[in-house]
Design an enzyme around this catalytic site. Structure first.
Site, mmCIF file in Angstrom:
data_model
loop_
_atom_site.group_PDB
_atom_site.id
_atom_site.type_symbol
_atom_site.label_atom_id
_atom_site.label_comp_id
_atom_site.label_asym_id
_atom_site.label_seq_id
_atom_site.Cartn_x
_atom_site.Cartn_y
_atom_site.Cartn_z
ATOM 1 C CG ASP A 16 -1.973 -0.988 1.254
ATOM 2 O OD1 ASP A 16 -1.997 -1.839 0.344
ATOM 3 O OD2 ASP A 16 -2.811 -0.938 2.172
ATOM 4 C CG HIS A 25 -4.509 2.653 -0.360
ATOM 5 N ND1 HIS A 25 -5.363 1.987 0.483
ATOM 6 C CD2 HIS A 25 -3.489 3.072 0.434
ATOM 7 C CE1 HIS A 25 -4.873 2.009 1.723
ATOM 8 N NE2 HIS A 25 -3.742 2.676 1.718
ATOM 9 C CG HIS A 28 -3.879 7.022 3.134
ATOM 10 N ND1 HIS A 28 -3.898 6.838 4.501
ATOM 11 C CD2 HIS A 28 -3.514 5.824 2.627
ATOM 12 C CE1 HIS A 28 -3.545 5.592 4.780
ATOM 13 N NE2 HIS A 28 -3.316 4.963 3.669
ATOM 14 C CG HIS A 61 2.201 -0.085 4.424
ATOM 15 N ND1 HIS A 61 1.890 -1.039 5.356
ATOM 16 C CD2 HIS A 61 1.083 0.668 4.250
ATOM 17 C CE1 HIS A 61 0.630 -0.853 5.755
ATOM 18 N NE2 HIS A 61 0.125 0.177 5.100
#
Ligand code: ZN
Length: 317
Positions: free
Chosen positions: A137, A187, A191, A280
């Site tokens: 991510d 995503h 965020h 990540h």
């Protein structure tokens, strides 16, 4: 006697080798006379402590591993690979022997290569017993190409990237690099915790990111990962209206929470067929875990897969 129905990778006729005699046993691999390289794949799949199993491993009568303790070397379920070069066979049979010292020896698989580097045709390549979803991510970031190169080097592909839309910055080059090792998916754009937003705000977050990915040359996303894994009825409605399936995770590497490389590697050992792991893009600890995660999955017969938008599970690419 310990028998298993699991295929033993790298052995032509599984049935010859799937029962082991307690203590010591041997593999006899028919080959034409010549020089070979033997790649041995070992893993401690049973014991969870040091000193519980030690054994010698011999190739063509030569001790290659002496009183090896796989748990001490690689932990429980961890891969330990050993390569023996220039094994000369004169009698048409390549012999691999395990001599148990404490408990029996154990060998997960092996492959035999002829001198020209080709896999010997008498020994099939290991196949995948299951698939796992490896996800990263929050990219792209400044060192995304480092991770891309590690994934290629260790064959930990395909992966699924959940991209932070704002970070694409119109860069087709980095999206192209990411696509060379997997799929790029959504995503959100900036965020946020999507559960704090209105329907229209959630819709915009997801729509802008899908658009930015397509502007950078990617296919239309089919999956999205909500930041922080949070969802509610509003996020679900907006995602459905955009044709996006929410993908959470089964295994959290905790790399976002300062997990060490060893801890990230250990987390990956929990992955089962179909499951998905959260990591990540951007952490050195995460990048440093790639090689061992790849080796461990291979030892367990698991392969990276893609995430199926219909089922939300990892499947064959
Ligand atoms: Zn995130």
């Amino acid at each position: 006697m310990n028998t298993t129905a699991d295929p033993i990778s790298g052995v032509a006729e599984d049935s010859l080798f799937q029962s082991e005699r307690y203590g010591s046993y041997a593999y006899e691999v028919p080959v034409t006379s010549g020089a070979y390289t033997v790649r041995l794949h070992l893993a401690e799949l049973y014991w969870e402590g040091a000193g519980e199993r030690t054994f010698d491993l011999l190739v063509e009568g030569q001790v290659e591993l002496e009183e090896i303790d796989l748990f001490s070397q690689a932990g429980h379920d961890g891969a330990f690979n050993h390569v023996v070069e220039e094994v000369v066979v004169n009698d048409g049979t390549l012999n691999i022997e395990l001599e148990g010292k404490q408990d029996a020896g154990t060998l997960s698989g092996f492959a035999v290569y002829s001198a020209d580097g080709q896999l010997d045709t008498s020994v099939p390549e290991p196949s995948c017993k299951g698939y796992v979803g490896i996800t990263y991510d929050d990219g792209p970031v400044t060192n995304t190409s480092t991770l891309v190169n590690l994934l290629k080097e260790h064959n930990l592909t395909p992966v699924t990237w959940f991209v932070w839309g704002e970070r694409i910055g119109g860069s087709t080059a980095i999206i192209e690099q990411m696509m060379s090792v997997g799929e790029v998916q959504n995503h959100s754009f900036t965020h946020p915790d999507l559960t704090t937003l209105s329907y229209q705000q959630v819709y915009d977050q997801l729509e802008r990111t899908s658009q930015a990915l397509q502007d950078a040359g990617a296919p239309a996303p089919t999956l999205y990962r909500p930041p922080y894994g949070t969802q509610n009825a509003t996020t679900q409605r907006a995602a459905a209206d955009l044709g996006l399936r929410a993908i959470i995770w089964d295994v959290d590497s905790a790399d976002w929470n300062s997990a060490s490389t060893a801890s990230i590697v250990n987390a990956a050992r929990d992955l089962q067929d179909g499951q998905i792991m959260l990591m990540h893009d951007g952490y050195n600890t995460t990048n440093d875990a790639v090689a061992q995660i790849a080796a461990d999955l291979e030892a367990r017969g698991l392969c990276p897969g893609r995430i199926d938008p219909a089922s939300g599970r990892a499947v064959a690419p």
